[in-house]
Design a protein around this motif. Structure first.
Motif, PDB file in Angstrom:
ATOM      1  N   UNK A   1       2.017  -1.647 -11.604  1.00 29.56           N
ATOM      2  CA  UNK A   1       2.359  -1.163 -10.273  1.00 29.56           C
ATOM      3  C   UNK A   1       1.769  -2.080  -9.211  1.00 29.56           C
ATOM      4  N   UNK A   2       0.632  -2.694  -9.473  1.00 32.81           N
ATOM      5  CA  UNK A   2       0.052  -3.633  -8.504  1.00 32.81           C
ATOM      6  C   UNK A   2       0.980  -4.820  -8.291  1.00 32.81           C
ATOM      7  N   UNK A   3       1.535  -5.348  -9.374  1.00 31.85           N
ATOM      8  CA  UNK A   3       2.443  -6.493  -9.262  1.00 31.85           C
ATOM      9  C   UNK A   3       3.754  -6.095  -8.604  1.00 31.85           C
ATOM     10  N   UNK A   4       4.299  -4.936  -9.000  1.00 26.59           N
ATOM     11  CA  UNK A   4       5.558  -4.485  -8.398  1.00 26.59           C
ATOM     12  C   UNK A   4       5.390  -4.264  -6.900  1.00 26.59           C
ATOM     13  N   UNK A   5       4.277  -3.635  -6.508  1.00 22.44           N
ATOM     14  CA  UNK A   5       4.023  -3.392  -5.091  1.00 22.44           C
ATOM     15  C   UNK A   5       3.783  -4.705  -4.340  1.00 22.44           C
ATOM     16  N   UNK A   6       3.044  -5.605  -4.968  1.00 27.03           N
ATOM     17  CA  UNK A   6       2.721  -6.879  -4.316  1.00 27.03           C
ATOM     18  C   UNK A   6       3.956  -7.738  -4.088  1.00 27.03           C
ATOM     19  N   UNK A   7       5.008  -7.520  -4.876  1.00 27.60           N
ATOM     20  CA  UNK A   7       6.237  -8.294  -4.676  1.00 27.60           C
ATOM     21  C   UNK A   7       6.798  -8.076  -3.276  1.00 27.60           C
ATOM     22  N   UNK A   8       6.486  -6.924  -2.671  1.00 30.37           N
ATOM     23  CA  UNK A   8       6.956  -6.648  -1.318  1.00 30.37           C
ATOM     24  C   UNK A   8       6.299  -7.572  -0.295  1.00 30.37           C
ATOM     25  N   UNK A   9       5.134  -8.102  -0.632  1.00 33.11           N
ATOM     26  CA  UNK A   9       4.482  -9.015   0.297  1.00 33.11           C
ATOM     27  C   UNK A   9       5.217 -10.354   0.344  1.00 33.11           C
ATOM     28  N   UNK A  10       5.831 -10.746  -0.760  1.00 29.51           N
ATOM     29  CA  UNK A  10       6.656 -11.950  -0.749  1.00 29.51           C
ATOM     30  C   UNK A  10       7.943 -11.714   0.038  1.00 29.51           C
ATOM     31  N   UNK A  11       8.500 -10.515  -0.079  1.00 30.94           N
ATOM     32  CA  UNK A  11       9.655 -10.172   0.741  1.00 30.94           C
ATOM     33  C   UNK A  11       9.279 -10.206   2.219  1.00 30.94           C
ATOM     34  N   UNK A  12       8.109  -9.685   2.544  1.00 37.30           N
ATOM     35  CA  UNK A  12       7.628  -9.721   3.918  1.00 37.30           C
ATOM     36  C   UNK A  12       7.424 -11.154   4.398  1.00 37.30           C
ATOM     37  N   UNK A  13       6.873 -12.014   3.550  1.00 39.21           N
ATOM     38  CA  UNK A  13       6.684 -13.421   3.924  1.00 39.21           C
ATOM     39  C   UNK A  13       8.022 -14.067   4.249  1.00 39.21           C
TER      40      UNK A  13
ATOM     41  N   UNK B   1       0.829  -1.208   0.000  1.00 42.89           N
ATOM     42  CA  UNK B   1       0.000   0.000   0.000  1.00 42.89           C
ATOM     43  C   UNK B   1       0.861   1.255   0.000  1.00 42.89           C
ATOM     44  N   UNK B   2       1.894   1.285   0.827  1.00 41.57           N
ATOM     45  CA  UNK B   2       2.782   2.446   0.845  1.00 41.57           C
ATOM     46  C   UNK B   2       3.527   2.583  -0.484  1.00 41.57           C
ATOM     47  N   UNK B   3       3.908   1.471  -1.088  1.00 41.35           N
ATOM     48  CA  UNK B   3       4.565   1.536  -2.390  1.00 41.35           C
ATOM     49  C   UNK B   3       3.627   2.143  -3.432  1.00 41.35           C
ATOM     50  N   UNK B   4       2.393   1.684  -3.447  1.00 41.05           N
ATOM     51  CA  UNK B   4       1.439   2.205  -4.426  1.00 41.05           C
ATOM     52  C   UNK B   4       1.207   3.701  -4.233  1.00 41.05           C
ATOM     53  N   UNK B   5       1.033   4.129  -2.985  1.00 40.89           N
ATOM     54  CA  UNK B   5       0.754   5.547  -2.767  1.00 40.89           C
ATOM     55  C   UNK B   5       2.005   6.408  -2.925  1.00 40.89           C
ATOM     56  N   UNK B   6       3.181   5.815  -2.798  1.00 41.87           N
ATOM     57  CA  UNK B   6       4.392   6.524  -3.187  1.00 41.87           C
ATOM     58  C   UNK B   6       4.411   6.758  -4.688  1.00 41.87           C
ATOM     59  N   UNK B   7       3.976   5.767  -5.429  1.00 41.31           N
ATOM     60  CA  UNK B   7       3.837   5.859  -6.890  1.00 41.31           C
ATOM     61  C   UNK B   7       2.859   6.962  -7.273  1.00 41.31           C
TER      62      UNK B   7
ATOM     63  N   UNK C   1      -3.318   5.678 -11.936  1.00 41.06           N
ATOM     64  CA  UNK C   1      -4.207   4.889 -11.099  1.00 41.06           C
ATOM     65  C   UNK C   1      -3.922   3.398 -11.302  1.00 41.06           C
ATOM     66  N   UNK C   2      -4.139   2.622 -10.255  1.00 43.47           N
ATOM     67  CA  UNK C   2      -3.800   1.203 -10.290  1.00 43.47           C
ATOM     68  C   UNK C   2      -4.563   0.444 -11.380  1.00 43.47           C
ATOM     69  N   UNK C   3      -5.764   0.918 -11.743  1.00 48.58           N
ATOM     70  CA  UNK C   3      -6.535   0.254 -12.792  1.00 48.58           C
ATOM     71  C   UNK C   3      -6.023   0.611 -14.183  1.00 48.58           C
ATOM     72  N   UNK C   4      -5.288   1.718 -14.291  1.00 48.35           N
ATOM     73  CA  UNK C   4      -4.723   2.113 -15.581  1.00 48.35           C
ATOM     74  C   UNK C   4      -3.330   1.535 -15.784  1.00 48.35           C
ATOM     75  N   UNK C   5      -2.668   1.142 -14.696  1.00 50.13           N
ATOM     76  CA  UNK C   5      -1.316   0.592 -14.775  1.00 50.13           C
ATOM     77  C   UNK C   5      -1.216  -0.596 -13.836  1.00 50.13           C
ATOM     78  N   UNK C   6      -1.622  -1.767 -14.340  1.00 48.60           N
ATOM     79  CA  UNK C   6      -1.615  -2.953 -13.498  1.00 48.60           C
ATOM     80  C   UNK C   6      -0.201  -3.347 -13.071  1.00 48.60           C
TER      81      UNK C   6
END
Length: 353
Positions: A72-84, A52-58, A65-70
């Protein structure tokens, strides 16, 4: 764009990536299915703060917007794997029994070993399986980032921050272990751990990465980082308070679990700095006792409150939160991003005990 919509796009991107990886893993061997099941269970929970912070930094730096540039959703979500990866490894090092209200990964595989009656030590098997799954998540986080679909120049800018962030969190984890071993009890040392293990990794660097992915103006990047670091410190200080005084229904861990694990947090450092000799002796004797019962937890909680450590930690949370808000007020960011970042600041620091 609502927080719920952003969360859904991030969740969809994360789960889609894992599902794409699944056939290749299972083609190696069906015996790997439990690894994927453990990852699925872990990823089902979590606040998704880093994405979420990555997306809003973007967005703050002018990204679409996240719906216009999918991408960024994948790039931001990669941080959740780092967190895992970080959570799985952290639980092994802390010998934690639970995570997000369920057995930690190493305990899950330890139990499977016992149930199957396999040879060798169940505990060692569980730890080994968890370390490997954590390593896999770390590798996949980079793979997901690179395959996000953003253009090469954006990825090059963001990858610099991503690489620094991974280095910082590993260094912070080592400093955490070192402080536990040295047991200096110094607030300054505990705050250094907070900065590198959590604050930068949770908020500052995700914001920084998002802004760099968008090609943000240096003034925007600097403003976001000035907001992110103190907010990240406040976030972790709140987490430390919850680790001692929190409701298990909110924390996903047994009450007082940080005390059993012997975590040398800022809260504990404050208590030791202000304790009488008798109080300090009690803390040193009981902190880190895996068999600490509810009465022992209550005893330590009482000392922490009596020394004024809890009050001091709450004041520090307020100070860092105010610093973050002032930095955000001064940052030249888009209005919708500013509003979202204000909400995220509340979500990160206003959690109650």
């Amino acid at each position: 764009m609502s927080a719920g919509r952003v969360r859904k796009e991030i969740d969809d991107a994360l789960l889609a990536f894992v599902d794409r990886q699944r056939p290749g893993v299972l083609e190696i061997s069906g015996d790997l299915a439990p690894l994927l099941s453990a990852l699925d269970a872990l990823l089902a929970g979590g606040k998704r703060l880093r994405p979420a912070f990555c997306y809003w930094g973007w967005r703050a730096a002018g990204g679409e917007d996240i719906e216009a540039s999918r991408g960024i959703a994948a790039a931001a979500a990669s941080l959740e794997l780092l967190q895992a990866s970080a959570l799985i490894h952290d639980d092994v090092m802390d010998a934690s029994d639970t995570r997000r209200g369920q057995p930690s990964v190493h305990r899950r595989f330890e139990a499977a070993h016992r149930e199957q009656g396999w040879r060798g030590a169940a505990g060692s098997f569980g730890e080994g399986a968890a370390i490997l799954l954590g390593d896999l998540c770390l590798a996949w986080s980079a793979e997901m980032f690179d395959a996000s679909g953003l253009d090469a120049e954006s990825l090059r800018r963001g990858r610099r921050v991503f690489d620094v962030m991974r280095t910082e969190v590993i260094c912070g984890q080592y400093l955490d272990m070192l402080e536990s071993a040295r047991a200096t009890g110094r607030v300054e040392a505990a705050l250094t751990v907070v900065e590198y293990k959590s604050a930068k990794y949770t908020i500052e660097r995700p914001l920084h990465m998002g802004a760099e992915l968008a090609g943000g103006d240096p003034r925007v990047v600097a403003g976001l980082r000035a907001y992110g670091l103190p907010l990240g410190i406040a976030f972790q200080l709140r987490d430390d308070v919850l680790g001692v005084f929190g409701d298990p229904a909110e924390t996903g861990k047994p009450a007082g679990d940080d005390l059993r694990e012997g975590k040398r947090t800022v809260l504990i450092a404050f208590a030791l700095e202000r304790a009488t000799p008798a109080q300090a002796d009690l803390i040193e004797r009981r902190l880190g006792d895996p068999g600490l019962d509810s009465a022992g937890v209550d005893e330590l909680r009482a000392v922490i409150e009596e020394t004024g450590a809890l009050t001091a930690c709450e004041k520090l949370i307020d100070q860092y939160t105010d610093q973050a808000r002032a930095a955000l007020d001064a940052a030249p960011v888009a209005p919708d991003a500013r509003s979202a970042l204000v909400d995220l600041a509340v979500a990160a620091t206003a959690r109650k005990v």
